[in-house]
Design an enzyme around this catalytic site. Structure first.
Site, short mmCIF file in Angstrom:
data_model
loop_
_atom_site.label_atom_id
_atom_site.label_comp_id
_atom_site.label_asym_id
_atom_site.label_seq_id
_atom_site.Cartn_x
_atom_site.Cartn_y
_atom_site.Cartn_z
N CYS A 128 0.90 -1.17 -0.08
CA CYS A 128 -0.03 -0.02 0.08
C CYS A 128 0.67 1.38 -0.02
CB CYS A 128 -0.92 -0.09 1.30
SG CYS A 128 -1.70 -1.62 1.32
N HIS B 256 -2.43 7.59 6.24
CA HIS B 256 -2.89 6.34 5.88
C HIS B 256 -4.32 5.92 6.24
CE1 HIS B 256 -1.91 2.62 3.76
NE2 HIS B 256 -2.13 1.80 4.88
N GLU C 104 -1.01 5.29 14.05
CA GLU C 104 -0.54 6.41 13.25
C GLU C 104 -0.98 7.55 13.84
OE1 GLU C 104 -2.48 6.54 9.35
OE2 GLU C 104 -1.14 7.92 8.85
N LYS D 199 -9.64 7.74 2.68
CA LYS D 199 -9.88 6.55 2.43
C LYS D 199 -11.39 6.37 2.97
CE LYS D 199 -5.40 4.21 2.40
NZ LYS D 199 -4.60 5.35 2.81
N HIS E 140 -9.64 1.84 0.33
CA HIS E 140 -8.20 1.83 0.20
C HIS E 140 -7.77 1.14 -1.23
CE1 HIS E 140 -4.16 0.87 1.26
NE2 HIS E 140 -4.20 0.15 2.34
N PHE F 288 1.66 -3.60 3.88
CA PHE F 288 2.07 -4.81 4.27
C PHE F 288 3.56 -5.21 4.18
CE2 PHE F 288 -2.34 -7.10 4.12
CZ PHE F 288 -2.86 -6.14 5.23
#
Lengths: 418, 78
Positions: A166, A306, A317, A338, A343, A404
């Site tokens: 991502c 994110h 975060e 998002k 996403h 990831f």
């Protein structure tokens, strides 16, 4: 060492779940429109998650002839479309630039997942005859998108795909930025695209328990930082940027959207899919980007986070932001777009970079929609721009993306001044 | 026109994105119908799938025109 060159954004293209051009994308971002709806790309009845943020009203034949369309996975089609919009927007004349110093660096987390899935199904259903379609490999590989973009425009400079889940789109932008500021190229088409709304994509992320399962209310499912967040909503689409060395842009009288002033990278070195619990990698990447930009942290106005709407990710975060910014964290506008787009995996960094640039252009922070109740784990003094866009002076905007594997990336755009 | 010829033509029209009027017996896949080497491999694959046969590579090399495809398949398809 020679002085690093300045890098500016001179073109934007977007094809997203909430708008098929950069103009529509921004309009719906600022209005707080959700792109989530029941899945149409396949019959999802048996899946735990039956909704996604798909690109709407999409017909490949509006953009390609039939033969051309058939040879491209959807993620490559999206890449071509946003590149064309960004190129047209930039006013670049390929007859007048040095194409040997023009490159394409593209981000995709997965590449042609649907093509891979469909070909393997064909193989197993075909009595295991070892026959595969000759376009199977070139359709599926994640680097085919920049390859085909370079063929279209004749760009003969650096050309590759960045793959960091991502964070891929942001990595592509950082790499382009680096080649430009080192003086190794004049212009890049960069960005990212993803099209993983297929059985393998939804089923795979469901198995990881990463997706929201709020099937009774898709449009409110992506709710970053909300008390009842239960996972991310898979999105598809793309954004493309034209990044250009400043003197090159100036010499041709280009319209300049913003300046790209810094990029940071880090790794969590912690877990395959879970973020570091205290947001160590997220903290380091923001510090790296701020140091790279050579600004003081108090100059940052807006962070497009994110913030995927997962229980753990959002928390780490937010902790990292407080750690990095201290008291200034309370002056920031923070938002997760998002909440509207879902996403987009490897394209997330690209569409969110576009969101930051357009936020600077419009001096408006797009919201984090679907907020219904505070989660006491978050500091209530942080401004997450819940539910409604906020007008404010935005001089400096940061975009975070994490992937990831523990890959973290962060880039910083600044309002352009001579 | 035989059933086989009709099916062959519609596969070619679909895969190569050409007009029916272009698909004459003499038309060469590569010289007249805009196919590259990968397109040609894909066409052979589609014939195999449609007619449920296996076309060995050395024979596939001799199928370069619409007419050659039709006559090969009329002889070999079950």
């Amino acid at each position: 060492m020679q002085q690093l060159k300045r890098v500016v954004v001179t073109g934007i293209g977007a094809l997203t779940p909430i708008g098929n051009t950069s103009e529509d994308y921004w309009n719906n971002l600022s209005k707080g429109v959700s792109g989530a709806a029941p899945i149409t790309r396949f019959d999802a009845e048996k899946f735990k998650t039956r909704f996604a943020c798909e690109v709407k009203n999409y017909d490949p034949l509006d953009h390609f002839d039939r033969k051309e369309a058939r040879k491209m996975d959807l993620f490559t089609q999206f890449a071509q479309i946003v590149s064309a919009e960004a190129m047209a927007d930039s006013g670049l004349d390929i007859e007048k630039i040095n194409v040997d110093r023009a490159g394409v660096i593209w981000g995709s987390g997965i590449g042609g997942l649907r093509s891979l899935q469909d070909e393997v199904i064909d193989f197993t259903e075909g009595g295991h005859t070892p026959r595969f379609n000759p376009f199977f490999i070139p359709k599926m590989i994640a680097d085919i998108a920049p390859g085909l973009i370079s063929i279209k425009y004749g760009f003969r400079g650096p050309n590759f795909t960045t793959v960091s889940a991502c964070a891929s789109g942001t990595n592509a932008i950082i790499d382009s930025f680096n080649y430009l500021r080192l003086g190794m190229a004049d212009v890049f088409i960069t960005g990212g695209s993803e099209a993983a709304v297929c059985q393998a994509g939804i089923g795979g992320f469901n198995a990881l328990k990463a997706l929201s399962e709020r099937n009774d209310s898709p449009e409110t499912a992506s709710r970053p930082f909300d008390r009842e967040r239960d996972g991310f909503v898979l999105g598809e689409g793309a954004a493309g940027l034209i990044l250009e060395e400043y003197e090159h842009a100036k010499a041709r009288g280009a319209k300049i959207y913003a300046e790209l002033i810094g990029g940071g990278m880090s790794a969590d070195a912690h877990h395959m899919t879970a973020p570091h619990p205290e947001g160590l990698g997220a903290k380091n990447v923001m510090i790296n980007a701020i140091n790279d930009a050579g600004i003081d942290k108090t100059e940052v106005d807006y962070i497009n986070v994110h913030g995927t709407s997962t229980p753990l990710g959002d928390l780490s975060e937010a902790l990292a932001i407080k750690d990095v910014f201290g008291e200034h964290a309370y002056n920031l506008n923070i938002s997760s777009t998002k909440s509207m787009t879902g996403h987009l995996l490897g394209a997330a960094g690209a569409i969110e970079a576009a969101a930051c640039i357009l936020a600077i252009q419009n001096q408006m922070v797009p919201p984090t929609i679907n907020h219904s109740g505070d989660d006491e784990k978050f500091d209530a003094k942080l401004n997450f721009t819940f539910n409604k866009a906020q007008e404010r002076e935005i001089n400096v905007a940061v975009s975070n993306t994490f992937g990831f594997g523990g890959h973290n990336t962060s880039i910083i755009f600044k309002k352009f001044e001579e | 026109m035989s059933d086989i010829a009709q099916k062959v033509k519609s596969i070619i029209i679909d895969k190569l994105g050409v007009e029916e009027s272009e698909v004459s017996a003499e038309a060469s896949f590569t010289n007249d119908l805009g196919a590259d080497s990968l397109d040609t491999v894909e066409l052979i694959m589609e014939f195999e799938k449609e007619f449920n046969i296996s076309i060995p590579d050395d024979q596939a090399e001799n199928i370069g025109t619409v007419g050659q495809a039709i006559s090969y398949l009329e002889e070999n398809a079950k």
